[in-house]
Design a protein around this motif. Sequence first.
Motif, PDB file in Angstrom:
ATOM      1  N   ASP A 116       0.947 -13.789  11.070  1.00 16.08           N
ATOM      2  CA  ASP A 116       0.110 -14.749  10.318  1.00 16.08           C
ATOM      3  C   ASP A 116      -0.593 -13.895   9.102  1.00 16.08           C
ATOM      4  O   ASP A 116      -0.998 -14.337   8.098  1.00 16.08           O
ATOM      5  N   LEU A 117      -0.873 -12.647   9.438  1.00 16.10           N
ATOM      6  CA  LEU A 117      -1.673 -11.718   8.440  1.00 16.10           C
ATOM      7  C   LEU A 117      -0.623 -10.787   7.492  1.00 16.10           C
ATOM      8  O   LEU A 117      -1.049 -10.109   6.736  1.00 16.10           O
ATOM      9  N   HIS A 118       0.585 -11.034   7.903  1.00 17.04           N
ATOM     10  CA  HIS A 118       1.648 -10.022   6.987  1.00 17.04           C
ATOM     11  C   HIS A 118       1.348 -10.386   5.533  1.00 17.04           C
ATOM     12  O   HIS A 118       1.479  -9.262   4.714  1.00 17.04           O
ATOM     13  N   ASP A 119       1.332 -11.446   5.143  1.00 15.02           N
ATOM     14  CA  ASP A 119       1.103 -11.665   3.655  1.00 15.02           C
ATOM     15  C   ASP A 119       0.146 -10.982   3.100  1.00 15.02           C
ATOM     16  O   ASP A 119      -0.103 -10.646   2.113  1.00 15.02           O
ATOM     17  N   HIS A 120      -1.188 -11.231   3.843  1.00 13.72           N
ATOM     18  CA  HIS A 120      -2.444 -10.564   3.629  1.00 13.72           C
ATOM     19  C   HIS A 120      -2.206  -8.969   3.324  1.00 13.72           C
ATOM     20  O   HIS A 120      -2.764  -8.611   2.368  1.00 13.72           O
ATOM     21  N   PHE A 121      -1.810  -8.481   4.177  1.00 12.87           N
ATOM     22  CA  PHE A 121      -1.590  -7.105   4.248  1.00 12.87           C
ATOM     23  C   PHE A 121      -0.666  -6.696   3.183  1.00 12.87           C
ATOM     24  O   PHE A 121      -0.791  -5.616   2.399  1.00 12.87           O
ATOM     25  N   GLN A 122       0.298  -7.404   2.850  1.00 15.87           N
ATOM     26  CA  GLN A 122       1.535  -7.324   1.847  1.00 15.87           C
ATOM     27  C   GLN A 122       0.570  -7.172   0.497  1.00 15.87           C
ATOM     28  O   GLN A 122       0.861  -6.239  -0.482  1.00 15.87           O
ATOM     29  N   ARG A 123      -0.083  -8.170   0.322  1.00 17.15           N
ATOM     30  CA  ARG A 123      -0.936  -8.512  -0.948  1.00 17.15           C
ATOM     31  C   ARG A 123      -1.979  -7.243  -1.122  1.00 17.15           C
ATOM     32  O   ARG A 123      -2.151  -6.666  -2.271  1.00 17.15           O
ATOM     33  N   VAL A 124      -2.798  -7.092  -0.013  1.00 19.28           N
ATOM     34  CA  VAL A 124      -3.817  -6.051  -0.397  1.00 19.28           C
ATOM     35  C   VAL A 124      -3.056  -4.614  -0.492  1.00 19.28           C
ATOM     36  O   VAL A 124      -3.703  -3.734  -1.430  1.00 19.28           O
ATOM     37  N   GLY A 125      -2.191  -4.446   0.177  1.00 18.31           N
ATOM     38  CA  GLY A 125      -1.164  -2.989  -0.056  1.00 18.31           C
ATOM     39  C   GLY A 125      -1.026  -3.046  -1.434  1.00 18.31           C
ATOM     40  O   GLY A 125      -0.956  -2.013  -2.090  1.00 18.31           O
ATOM     41  N   GLU A 126      -0.584  -4.152  -2.046  1.00 16.90           N
ATOM     42  CA  GLU A 126      -0.047  -3.938  -3.607  1.00 16.90           C
ATOM     43  C   GLU A 126      -1.307  -3.771  -4.389  1.00 16.90           C
ATOM     44  O   GLU A 126      -1.032  -3.280  -5.353  1.00 16.90           O
ATOM     45  N   LEU A 127      -2.336  -4.338  -4.329  1.00 17.09           N
ATOM     46  CA  LEU A 127      -3.549  -4.070  -4.955  1.00 17.09           C
ATOM     47  C   LEU A 127      -4.163  -2.939  -4.807  1.00 17.09           C
ATOM     48  O   LEU A 127      -4.685  -2.228  -5.898  1.00 17.09           O
ATOM     49  N   ASP A 128      -3.943  -2.262  -3.859  1.00 16.38           N
ATOM     50  CA  ASP A 128      -4.282  -0.897  -3.589  1.00 16.38           C
ATOM     51  C   ASP A 128      -3.198  -0.041  -4.339  1.00 16.38           C
ATOM     52  O   ASP A 128      -3.957   1.046  -5.489  1.00 16.38           O
TER      53      ASP A 128
END
Lengths: 221, 221
Positions: A116-128
């Motif tokens: 369920d958190l996969h998309d969150h980490f994908q997004r925050v990784g892209e932001l970083d």
Amino acid sequence: MREVFQQELAEVQSGLIAISKDVHSAITRATAAFTSSDVSLADEVIGDDLKIDEKTIHVDDLGVEILLMQSPVARDLRFIVATMRMTAALERMGDLAAHVAQLARMRYPDRSAPTDLHDHFQRVGELDVAQADRVMRLLETEDSDLIDEIIAADDAVDQIHKEVLQFLTKHEQAGDAPVAQIVDATLANRYFERFSDHAVSIARRMRYMQEGTLDEIEPGE
Amino acid sequence: MREVFQQELAEVQSGLIAISKDVHSAITRATAAFTSSDVSLADEVIGDDLKIDEKTIHVDDLGVEILLMQSPVARDLRFIVATMRMTAALERMGDLAAHVAQLARMRYPDRSAPTDLHDHFQRVGELDVAQADRVMRLLETEDSDLIDEIIAADDAVDQIHKEVLQFLTKHEQAGDAPVAQIVDATLANRYFERFSDHAVSIARRMRYMQEGTLDEIEPGE
């Protein structure tokens, strides 16, 4: 003497840019390794971190040499002082990328985070990754618009950090969620958030160099 | 001129000592707040952190002024360079104490950590308090034995950090453990461990000041 001095300052700047490129590459690969459980990519990131550490020490040494031999003043002095804080921030960004990669490495072949958190980490990784890209361009161009952009972009990172924490703590009990996943997700969440904090720190130091004031205290997080 | 210089260097040193005393007090109270869920003590630590931040900026400013006005060389130059890294480490130690206090604050009136880990956190908190005490004495006395003691003492902190991680991840499933407790324990474990890392960083910078070499790369953790 003056020419040597300008050459040394240019060497410090190109050193900083080179490190920021390594950091950009590290967080790009670490995010990919973490979200896709790619263990060989994770190993690469972990192995490459030593190079970042070595480069930061080299730039720091150059800075001390300039202080000793050239006794810089005004903007040049602020540049060297800012450099010493910026190398520390870049070195930590490299460490954090390696930490994210270590999480991917340790739990292999299981996923490192709840699905369920996969998309969150994908997004925050892209932001970083985007923050690392801005830092790279800021060190190259010294364009002060990028300072504002980096500071503003940190809010989106903080927002995802909050959402992940809320997701993790909203359940009264963990039930059948593996505890290791909760622990990993908590740590990854922290690493991704801290990465952007260091980008903000670099942006503030660049402003200090340009304007001579450090108007705000570093964020506590 | 020489007299002013010595006075300014002494002011930087006493500034560092003052901050280290605040940090020692912060981690002492944060540990007590965390292990006994004392919310008013936690609030105190969080409120006091701003003072640490302000003091570090003041000492940094003094350092830049000395670089500008005195163009220090040799040990004095290394002292100022080391100071700028030590203030950053002390400031982070203050932040980490505040983070531990925030964990105690947020989950009140529940305990912040699983009962089984209470002793672990008590012990690692005491080890961190002892590290802060050594840092305080090191800044006062510049006794190089304390450098070795700080570096050696970090192993015990790392050991507890590992044990807590193993405890947290040994269960396949969390069952009836509240997820918030797992998240908090994971974060607290990281904060306590990082606190000691910064003590080690200060010890290394002191050695750099004394000997002119930074023999080891900062630990990645």
